[in-house]
Scaffold this motif. Structure first.
Motif, PDB file in Angstrom:
ATOM      1  N   THR A 188       7.211 -39.484-104.522  1.00  0.00           N
ATOM      2  CA  THR A 188       6.190 -38.877-105.383  1.00  0.00           C
ATOM      3  C   THR A 188       5.385 -37.825-104.629  1.00  0.00           C
ATOM      4  OG1 THR A 188       4.525 -40.582-104.876  1.00  0.00           O
ATOM      5  CG2 THR A 188       5.934 -40.966-106.801  1.00  0.00           C
ATOM      6  N   SER A 189       5.176 -38.039-103.317  1.00  0.00           N
ATOM      7  CA  SER A 189       4.308 -37.120-102.572  1.00  0.00           C
ATOM      8  C   SER A 189       4.914 -36.559-101.296  1.00  0.00           C
ATOM      9  CB  SER A 189       2.995 -37.822-102.191  1.00  0.00           C
ATOM     10  OG  SER A 189       3.224 -38.821-101.202  1.00  0.00           O
ATOM     11  N   PHE A 190       5.969 -37.220-100.759  1.00  0.00           N
ATOM     12  CA  PHE A 190       6.436 -36.835 -99.418  1.00  0.00           C
ATOM     13  C   PHE A 190       7.943 -37.054 -99.337  1.00  0.00           C
ATOM     14  CE2 PHE A 190       4.615 -37.166 -94.783  1.00  0.00           C
ATOM     15  CZ  PHE A 190       5.528 -36.230 -94.348  1.00  0.00           C
ATOM     16  N   PRO A 191       8.705 -36.237-100.117  1.00  0.00           N
ATOM     17  CA  PRO A 191      10.145 -36.489-100.196  1.00  0.00           C
ATOM     18  C   PRO A 191      10.848 -36.431 -98.833  1.00  0.00           C
ATOM     19  CG  PRO A 191       9.466 -34.727-101.730  1.00  0.00           C
ATOM     20  CD  PRO A 191       8.246 -35.105-100.942  1.00  0.00           C
ATOM     21  N   ASP A 192      10.297 -35.674 -97.880  1.00  0.00           N
ATOM     22  CA  ASP A 192      10.955 -35.550 -96.577  1.00  0.00           C
ATOM     23  C   ASP A 192      10.404 -36.494 -95.525  1.00  0.00           C
ATOM     24  OD1 ASP A 192      12.776 -33.692 -97.338  1.00  0.00           O
ATOM     25  OD2 ASP A 192      11.511 -31.975 -96.812  1.00  0.00           O
TER      26      ASP A 192
END
Ligand code: S3P
Length: 445
Positions: A429-433
Motif C-alpha cells: 500500500t505504501s512501500f512496494p519496494d
C-alpha cells in the motif's frame, strides 16, 4: 486492494552482518495523493515526477478517473493528470474502492461534498473499521448528506451540496485528513472556509493548494492555527516533484540504528517540519543521524540521512511531537526496544484508529517477541534491552497494516530467533519496494 495475491504472504527478515549502502525511499504518500487530486481539479496538464506507485495512491488515481479526470502513467513514477476544473467532477458510475487507504477516502469525501454528485466509498476490512464520523460531521455542516454503515463507517454514500456552505471548523482531533477534507470542500464553496487546529498537523494541503494558485491564508491566533481557503478557486496545473516519504524512510532508518556496525544513507527524504518528529526524537535518544545536502524539492525541505548504528537511550517522548511523527511510532517502538532504559510514549490515542490499533497490535507483537512493554490507554512504555538482541521466535499478525508488517520485519534483524510477519501483502500500500531495498542494504528475506 491487498488481495493482489490471494494468499497471505509470510515474511521474515534477518541480518547476518551490518547493513550498508545508499537507498532512495519511494515518493511521499501524502503528497502523492494530493498531487493527483489537485491535478484533477486544475484545467490543463499537471506533471508529477516521483509519484508513489503504492496501492493507496493508485486507489486515489482510479477514483479520480471514475469522476472524469484523465490520469495516466508516462513512466516509472512519472504521471500526467488532465483535470476537470474545480466544480467539474462527474458522478462516478460505480462505487469508489478505496482499498486500505484512509487518506484517499477522507480527502475525496471532502472533494465530493461540494460537488452536485453522489459517490459510494467502499474499502477493505481494515478501512471499513475506521471512523469516518470525523469528516461526516464538518461536511454535513457544509450541506453534504450521508448514508453510512453503523458508527459512520464504510460502505458510505455521500451526496454533495452545490453550493455548499462555508464554515469555520475547530478540529476536535489533530488530523490532517480532516483538515484537508474541509479545505477541499471549501475549494468549491462560495466564500471563505476556515479550519482551526490547536496543534499543527502536516501542512501539505496548504502548501500545495497555494502552489496550484488557490488563496490559502494561515494565521496564528490564541485558539491555534487558522487556515482559510477562498472558495470557487481556479487551480492552475503544476509540475510537481514528490520528495521521498519520511514515513517510509523510518524503517531503513531504524534498521540501520539497531543492527550493530551499520552505516546507511537514505537519499532524498522529505523533512517538512510537520513531519520530521522521528528524526528529532531519535537524535534525542542519542542516534547518530546526519543530514547531508539539505535542499528544497517541490517546495518541501529535503535531505539525505546518513545513519550510523550506535547506542540509544530511553527517554520520555513529549506528547506534543505526536502529530509530526504519528505514522512513525511503530518504528520508534522498535528503536526503543534497543535503547538503554525505558522509553515512555504518550498522547497517542490516534494510533488506535489507524490501519490497525497500532498500540495494541505493537504491544502484543513486541511482548510475543520477548520485549517488556506496558500498554497505556494513550501510549506505550517500552523497556529497552540496551544493545541486546530480542529473543524473537514468534509469528506476529500484521492486521492488514503495512507499518505493523514493516516494523516487525525490522525487529527480525536484531532477534535471536526469527520474527515472522504473518502477512506482508499490506506493505504494497505504501512501500512496494521495501523488500528489494532491505535486500540491497544486506538484509536476508
Ligand atoms: C495523512 C494524515 C495522517 C496520517 C496519514 C496520512 C494525510 O492521518 O496518519 O497516514 O496525508 O493527511 P490523520 O489525519 O488521521 O492523523
Amino acid at each position: 486492494m491487498t488481495d493482489a495475491a490471494a494468499e497471505p504472504l509470510a515474511l521474515s527478515l534477518t541480518a547476518a552482518g551490518p547493513l550498508s549502502g545508499t537507498v532512495t525511499v519511494p515518493g511521499d504518500k501524502s503528497i502523492s495523493h494530493r498531487a493527483l487530486m489537485f491535478g484533477a481539479l486544475a484545467v490543463g496538464e499537471t506533471r508529477i515526477e516521483g509519484l508513489l506507485e503504492g496501492e493507496d495512491v493508485l486507489a486515489t488515481a482510479a477514483a479520480l478517473r471514475a469522476m472524469g479526470a484523465d490520469v495516466t502513467r508516462a513512466g516509472a513514477g512519472s504521471w500526467r493528470v488532465h483535470g476537470v476544473g474545480v466544480g467539474g467532477l462527474l458522478q462516478p458510475r460505480t462505487a469508489l474502492d478505496m482499498g486500505n487507504s484512509g487518506t484517499s477516502t477522507r480527502l475525496l469525501m471532502g472533494l465530493v461534498a461540494a460537488h452536485p454528485i453522489t459517490a459510494t466509498f467502499i474499502g477493505d476490512p481494515s478501512l471499513s473499521k475506521r471512523p469516518m464520523g470525523r469528516v461526516v460531521e464538518p461536511l454535513s455542516r457544509m450541506g453534504a448528506s450521508f448514508a453510512a454503515a453503523p458508527g459512520n463507517r464504510l460502505p458510505l454514500t455521500l451526496t454533495g451540496a452545490c453550493p455548499a456552505v462555508p464554515i469555520r471548523y475547530e478540529l476536535p482531533v489533530a488530523s490532517a485528513q480532516v483538515k484537508s477534507a474541509v479545505l477541499l470542500a471549501g475549494l468549491n464553496t462560495p466564500g471563505r472556509t476556515s479550519v482551526v487546529e490547536r496543534v499543527p498537523t502536516r501542512d501539505h494541503s496548504e502548501r500545495m493548494l497555494r502552489g496550484f494558485g488557490a488563496t490559502v491564508e494561515v494565521e496564528e491566533s490564541a485558539e491555534g492555527r487558522v487556515i482559510t481557503i477562498t472558495g470557487e478557486a481556479e487551480l492552475r496545473p503544476q509540475t510537481i516533484t514528490v520528495p521521498g516519504d519520511p514515513s517510509s524512510a523510518a524503517f531503513p532508518l531504524v534498521a540501520a540504528l539497531i543492527v550493530p556496525g551499520s552505516r546507511v544513507t537514505i537519499a532524498n527524504v522529505g523533512l517538512n517540519p510537520t513531519r520530521d518528529g522521528l528524526v528529532r526524537v531519535l537524535r534525542d535518544m542519542g542516534a547518530d543521524i546526519l543530514l547531508a545536502d539539505e535542499r528544497i524539492v517541490g517546495g518541501e525541505p529535503v535531505a539525505d540521512l546518513m545513519v550510523t548504528a550506535g547506542p540509544l537511550r530511553g527517554i520520555e517522548v513529549p506528547p506534543e511531537v505526536a502529530p509530526s511523527m504519528i505514522d512513525e511510532y511503530p518504528a520508534l517502538f522498535i528503536a526503543a526496544t534497543f535503547a538503554e532504559g525505558k522509553t515512555v510514549m504518550r498522547g497517542l490515542e490516534e494510533l488506535r484508529v489507524k490501519e490497525s490499533d497500532r498500540i495494541a497490535v505493537m504491544a502484543a507483537g513486541l511482548a510475543a517477541c520477548g520485549v517488556g512493554v506496558e500498554e497505556l490507554p494513550d501510549g506505550l512504555i517500552v523497556h529497552g534491552r540496551g544493545g541486546e538482541a530480542v529473543p524473537g521466535g514468534a509469528t506476529v499478525a500484521s492486521h492488514l497494516d503495512h507499518r505493523i508488517a514493516m516494523s516487525f520485519a525490522v525487529l527480525g534483524l536484531r532477534a535471536a530467533a526469527p520474527v515472522v510477519v504473518d502477512d506482508a501483502r499490506p506493505i504494497a500500500t505504501s512501500f512496494p519496494d521495501f523488500l528489494p531495498l532491505m535486500r540491497r542494504l544486506g538484509a536476508r528475506v
